[in-house]
Every structure is written in structure tokens, then in C-alpha cells.
Scaffold this motif. Sequence first.
Motif, PDB file in Angstrom:
ATOM      1  N   SER A  20       0.836  -1.204   0.000  1.00 40.24           N
ATOM      2  CA  SER A  20       0.000   0.000   0.000  1.00 40.24           C
ATOM      3  C   SER A  20       0.865   1.246   0.000  1.00 40.24           C
ATOM      4  N   PRO A  21       0.522   2.277  -0.803  1.00 43.86           N
ATOM      5  CA  PRO A  21       1.321   3.509  -0.778  1.00 43.86           C
ATOM      6  C   PRO A  21       1.328   4.173   0.590  1.00 43.86           C
ATOM      7  N   ILE A  22       0.241   4.018   1.343  1.00 45.98           N
ATOM      8  CA  ILE A  22       0.199   4.581   2.697  1.00 45.98           C
ATOM      9  C   ILE A  22       1.186   3.834   3.594  1.00 45.98           C
ATOM     10  N   SER A  23       1.201   2.514   3.488  1.00 43.19           N
ATOM     11  CA  SER A  23       2.118   1.715   4.312  1.00 43.19           C
ATOM     12  C   SER A  23       3.572   1.973   3.952  1.00 43.19           C
ATOM     13  N   LEU A  24       3.855   2.125   2.656  1.00 42.92           N
ATOM     14  CA  LEU A  24       5.236   2.411   2.231  1.00 42.92           C
ATOM     15  C   LEU A  24       5.698   3.763   2.771  1.00 42.92           C
ATOM     16  N   SER A  46      -1.289   2.690  -5.914  1.00 43.14           N
ATOM     17  CA  SER A  46      -2.541   2.229  -5.312  1.00 43.14           C
ATOM     18  C   SER A  46      -3.330   1.311  -6.229  1.00 43.14           C
ATOM     19  N   HIS A  47      -3.122   1.408  -7.540  1.00 46.27           N
ATOM     20  CA  HIS A  47      -3.873   0.532  -8.444  1.00 46.27           C
ATOM     21  C   HIS A  47      -2.981  -0.274  -9.381  1.00 46.27           C
ATOM     22  N   VAL A  48      -1.701   0.093  -9.485  1.00 45.86           N
ATOM     23  CA  VAL A  48      -0.714  -0.704 -10.226  1.00 45.86           C
ATOM     24  C   VAL A  48       0.486  -0.900  -9.305  1.00 45.86           C
ATOM     25  N   PRO A  49       0.395  -1.819  -8.348  1.00 49.83           N
ATOM     26  CA  PRO A  49       1.487  -1.976  -7.382  1.00 49.83           C
ATOM     27  C   PRO A  49       2.746  -2.491  -8.048  1.00 49.83           C
ATOM     28  N   THR A  50       3.764  -1.656  -8.042  1.00 50.39           N
ATOM     29  CA  THR A  50       5.048  -2.014  -8.647  1.00 50.39           C
ATOM     30  C   THR A  50       6.157  -2.121  -7.612  1.00 50.39           C
ATOM     31  N   THR A  51       5.938  -1.539  -6.438  1.00 51.07           N
ATOM     32  CA  THR A  51       6.947  -1.490  -5.386  1.00 51.07           C
ATOM     33  C   THR A  51       6.434  -2.257  -4.175  1.00 51.07           C
ATOM     34  N   TYR A  52       7.303  -3.010  -3.527  1.00 50.16           N
ATOM     35  CA  TYR A  52       6.921  -3.676  -2.283  1.00 50.16           C
ATOM     36  C   TYR A  52       8.121  -3.739  -1.348  1.00 50.16           C
ATOM     37  N   PHE A  69      -1.052  -6.743 -13.477  1.00 47.03           N
ATOM     38  CA  PHE A  69      -1.265  -7.181 -14.858  1.00 47.03           C
ATOM     39  C   PHE A  69      -0.540  -6.285 -15.853  1.00 47.03           C
ATOM     40  N   PHE A  70      -0.394  -5.007 -15.533  1.00 46.46           N
ATOM     41  CA  PHE A  70       0.310  -4.070 -16.400  1.00 46.46           C
ATOM     42  C   PHE A  70       1.732  -4.553 -16.676  1.00 46.46           C
ATOM     43  N   ASP A  71       2.415  -5.036 -15.632  1.00 45.70           N
ATOM     44  CA  ASP A  71       3.790  -5.510 -15.770  1.00 45.70           C
ATOM     45  C   ASP A  71       3.874  -6.991 -16.120  1.00 45.70           C
TER      46      ASP A  71
END
Length: 408
Positions: A54-58, A72-78, A110-112
Amino acid sequence: MASPDELVAADLWSDLRTYRDMPDIDMERLYAYRLGRLRGALRETGAALCVLVSPISLRYAVDYRTYGLFQSHVPTTYLFVPVEGPLVIHGVYGTPPIVDETRPARPLNFFDGGHELSEAARLFADDVVRYLAEIGTDNRRVAVEYVNPSITQALLQRGLEVIDGVTVSEAARVIKSADEIACMRWAIGVAELGIAKMKQALRPGVTELQLWGLLNYTNLANNGDWHDGRMLASGPRINPWLQEATQRQVESGDLVGFDTDMIGPFGYFADISRTFHCGPAKPTRRQKQLYRLAVDEIDHNLALLRPGLTLFEFQQQALVLPEEYHANAYTCLIHGVGMADEYPRVNPVFGTPSHYDGTLEVGMVVCVESYVGALGERDGVKLEQQVLLVEDGYELLSTYPLEDCLLD
């Protein structure tokens, strides 16, 4: 005479807060507190690792804010957050955040990843198992935030136990430190500056979106992020509530209500609602009656707030307005707030049942809500105050004044 467009444009540039006005925050202490809260919450679950997306959690964990809405809708970072061990972030854009190591990311979206998400999930699970070995733990329980079912399936296939990461990330954010409250006061100050500029620009002919744009601009100009909604409505659009701003031009005699829903400077939320009256026409008796009812609901429910009170007790003791206002009432009486809307939430006793109980604690920040508008009528009033729970009750954080002409 200047047009509404010219007047709004002129208002944009005057009296903005500047970076030199910022409070002096001990950022290292702030980050250490937040990481400690996350690891404490993770330890409570018995898991060895939490994967945050989540961008908030990051932002909370390592102050990573790049492409927040995209994330928030294309999660690329974790991010891998262990109970003990190095913080490792995967798929960073721009300047690396406060972590021990950066690594490439597997496709989680799915984008990536397209139709190869299952294979990417298998590789992700391999990475998790490898990381657990790196930190020297034989604990096979991991917490994972908001991911595709293929991720969970792949982790299970590798013999890991998977639990919800939100039980870690959300629980951590409940109690705020003094540094967090200082950040929040600044965010609220920026929001209230934007509110003042909206009030200054309010006149017949200005559009809802022009007014909203002043709040949005003030936030961005002071290094804030975004708004979760564009909650501003006027005249016949104010009732029922939860209608976003449009090109409608405000008319004399209209009520104009809004809810800031603002992720502001430092990533902290300013969640304040007010209802203005647009002159030169005078407020009607009915408008004043609705406003007084909303003020009474806010004041009554504020007076209830104290540490140790359960959510169920608050719900039972909260003011219940006459039945004619129930159908259009706001969806909750209070809700938590920090870097976004957060736990806890209490619904009206006549509304959707609350799904859990809990206890108010020192260090929580909550918003007290009211919307008063009868079904089928033109006018309605939205108010909301943001408060900090302290030892002897609460401290008001939102300070923008109420509308005098609706109170006399």
C-alpha cells in the motif's frame, strides 16, 4: 468588475504557507517510532515478515512516496519488513527511501506481468523463502498486504503460512507519537489555509471546481500529496451528501459544503468538513436549523470522547437526531485518521451495523462527523472535527471557525 475566474486565479497566489514555516520535526525519531510500531504489531501476529504494498504503508514504514496514486492501483513497489533484519525494498523509482537495501521487483500487477502473473508469483515466493533464510529464521508465517490470489497460492505452495498484512500495517498506525501529531497539525494548518482561500473566493458565479481547486492547489504548493475525494457540493447538490465537485456555479443563498479528505505535508491526513453560506442573500430559518442540529450532534459526540470508552458504548451514547434525518445521515459517527482514514469506525445505531468493538486510547486521532439533511429537501449541512485523544478527554486539532451567519 472582475469575473469569478479572475478572482479565483488571483486568490491562488496570495499568503501561501512556505517551507520555512514548517515545524521542527525530529525526523529520525519519527521514522524510528513508526518502524518500531510496525515491528511490534508484526511480532504480535507471530509472523517473521510483513510484505507491504500500500502507498500509505510504504510512506509510513520508510517514507517512500513516489507515484503514490499509481502504486494504489498498479502496485510495482513492495517492501520486506522483518521482525529482525534488514529492510529491503523492491522496484524503487527515484531516490531510494530509508531502507537497508534495494532490489528488483517481480511483477505483481497485470500491467507488468500480463498473463504470466502465476510465474511471477512463483518467483516472488522463491524470493520470500530466500529472504527468510538470509535473516536466519525458521518461522514460516508471513504477513502480506493486498495482493493477487496467485501470490498467496505461490507462498502456500512453498510451505509458508500466509496472514493478512493489514493486521500489521493498520494496527501499527493507531497510536500516534508527538512527532506525528506535530506533522498532522501542520497538514491541518495547510488545509485550513486552503479553506480560508475557498471562503475568500466564495461568491455567486464561482464554480464548485474552482473553489475545490484552491484547496488542492494549497496542498500541492506546500508539498502535500492528494485528496481521497473531491467532496464539495452546493445548492441543490448538497443533499444528499457524497457528491463530488462539478462545474455548477454557486448562487446567492446557497449552502456550500465540503470535506477536505486531504493527504497533506509529511503524508498526514487533514479531514475537516465545513458548510459555508453564499451571500448576499441571508440564510433561511431552515438553513440555520439544519446547521444548529449538525453543531449539536458534533458537540454532543465530542463530549463523549475519552480513553477507555468502548466503541459500542460510544455508539449507544451518541446523539440520535430525529428520524427524518436518518435516511441521509452520514455513514459513520467517528472514524480514526492518521495518514488516511483508519481504524476505528463507529456507525450510527440506526445505520449499517458496526462490525467490531474496541476501545478508545490515548494517542488515537479520530474525526467526529455530522451530516444533517432531510430526505427530499434542498439543503443539508456537513461538519467534521479532527481531534486527538488525551488523558482527560480530547484536544481539538481542527480550528477553522464555524459559520457565524448560520449560528446567529
